[in-house]
Design a protein around this motif. Structure first.
Motif, short mmCIF file in Angstrom:
data_model
loop_
_atom_site.label_atom_id
_atom_site.label_comp_id
_atom_site.label_asym_id
_atom_site.label_seq_id
_atom_site.Cartn_x
_atom_site.Cartn_y
_atom_site.Cartn_z
N LEU A 63 42.64 -7.67 24.67
CA LEU A 63 42.35 -8.66 25.32
C LEU A 63 43.50 -8.49 26.71
CD1 LEU A 63 42.10 -11.56 26.45
CD2 LEU A 63 43.85 -11.73 25.32
N THR A 64 44.47 -7.25 26.27
CA THR A 64 45.14 -6.63 27.34
C THR A 64 43.81 -5.90 27.77
OG1 THR A 64 47.31 -6.62 25.58
CG2 THR A 64 46.99 -5.47 27.94
N SER A 65 44.21 -4.97 27.74
CA SER A 65 42.14 -3.85 28.06
C SER A 65 41.87 -4.86 29.43
CB SER A 65 41.88 -3.08 26.87
OG SER A 65 40.57 -2.48 28.05
N ALA A 66 40.65 -6.25 28.79
CA ALA A 66 39.84 -6.77 29.58
C ALA A 66 41.07 -7.73 30.20
CB ALA A 66 39.29 -8.44 28.75
N VAL A 67 42.07 -7.97 30.29
CA VAL A 67 42.87 -8.64 31.19
C VAL A 67 42.94 -7.36 33.06
CG1 VAL A 67 45.16 -9.54 31.92
CG2 VAL A 67 43.59 -10.38 30.47
N ALA A 68 43.15 -6.35 31.76
CA ALA A 68 43.96 -5.09 32.97
C ALA A 68 41.84 -5.13 34.08
CB ALA A 68 43.91 -3.27 31.81
N LYS A 69 41.21 -4.66 33.48
CA LYS A 69 39.98 -4.34 33.80
C LYS A 69 39.77 -5.95 35.53
CE LYS A 69 34.76 -3.50 34.12
NZ LYS A 69 35.27 -3.04 35.02
N LEU A 70 39.63 -6.50 34.42
CA LEU A 70 39.62 -7.93 35.41
C LEU A 70 40.91 -8.18 36.38
CD1 LEU A 70 39.31 -10.67 33.24
CD2 LEU A 70 37.53 -9.94 33.89
N ALA A 71 42.10 -7.64 36.37
CA ALA A 71 43.10 -7.57 37.21
C ALA A 71 42.41 -6.41 37.99
CB ALA A 71 44.35 -7.26 36.59
N ASP A 72 41.97 -5.20 38.43
CA ASP A 72 41.42 -3.64 38.10
C ASP A 72 40.67 -4.37 39.22
OD1 ASP A 72 43.37 -2.47 37.51
OD2 ASP A 72 42.57 -1.53 35.83
N ASP A 73 39.82 -4.96 39.04
CA ASP A 73 38.29 -5.16 40.04
C ASP A 73 38.70 -6.73 40.79
OD1 ASP A 73 36.57 -3.82 37.88
OD2 ASP A 73 36.08 -5.18 36.72
N GLY A 74 40.05 -6.75 40.89
CA GLY A 74 40.29 -8.56 41.56
C GLY A 74 39.56 -9.03 41.12
#
Length: 149
Positions: A63-74
């Motif tokens: 989940l932390t990885s998914a959240v980081a990607k979503l944040a990186d993708d704006g």
């Protein structure tokens, strides 16, 4: 058919329907887990990562990885939790909200095409269960009733 059998039949029908329904819009570059996080935040609003761990039913590292990607993708923002400086509050950005709306619109359009192939009686009957599903979601969100925020 008794109640237990009827619930088993309904469960199977919902599982089969969900496997089709979840794939109606193109998922594009995002995983189902990432999309689920977006849809959950859209439904419940801002929350902490620990809240999402309970609802998304995936391990915290994933989940932390998914959240980081979503944040990186704006698509999502992380801001310090005003009640606990060690934690972050997650929320959708305008782009994240737009993506959820686009997926909803696409899913509704595609489902509409499938519903047109049903008889008028079946369409009326199926469309009438939306309020019941809303009530079930509300019941599931009550404290002590299962995954919730």
């Amino acid at each position: 058919m008794d109640d237990v059998q009827a619930v088993e039949r309904l469960t199977l029908a919902l599982e089969n329907f969900n496997s089709v329904f979840i794939r109606l819009p193109d998922s594009g570059r995002l995983s189902f887990s990432a999309l689920s996080v977006l849809h959950t935040l859209s439904r419940v609003g801002s929350c902490r990562l620990s809240d999402l761990v309970r609802t998304e039913q995936i391990k915290q590292p994933a989940l932390t990885s998914a959240v980081a990607k979503l944040a990186d993708d704006g698509l999502m923002r992380r801001e310090p939790d005003p009640l606990d400086g060690r934690a972050a509050v997650l929320s959708l950005t305008d782009a994240g909200q737009a993506l959820v709306r686009e997926r909803h619109t696409d899913r509704a359009r595609r489902l509409g095409v499938l519903l047109e192939r049903l008889s008028p009686e079946d369409r009326v009957q199926l469309l009438g269960v939306a309020e019941i599903f809303d009530r079930i979601v509300h019941l599931a969100d009550e404290p002590g009733e299962g995954p919730q925020l």
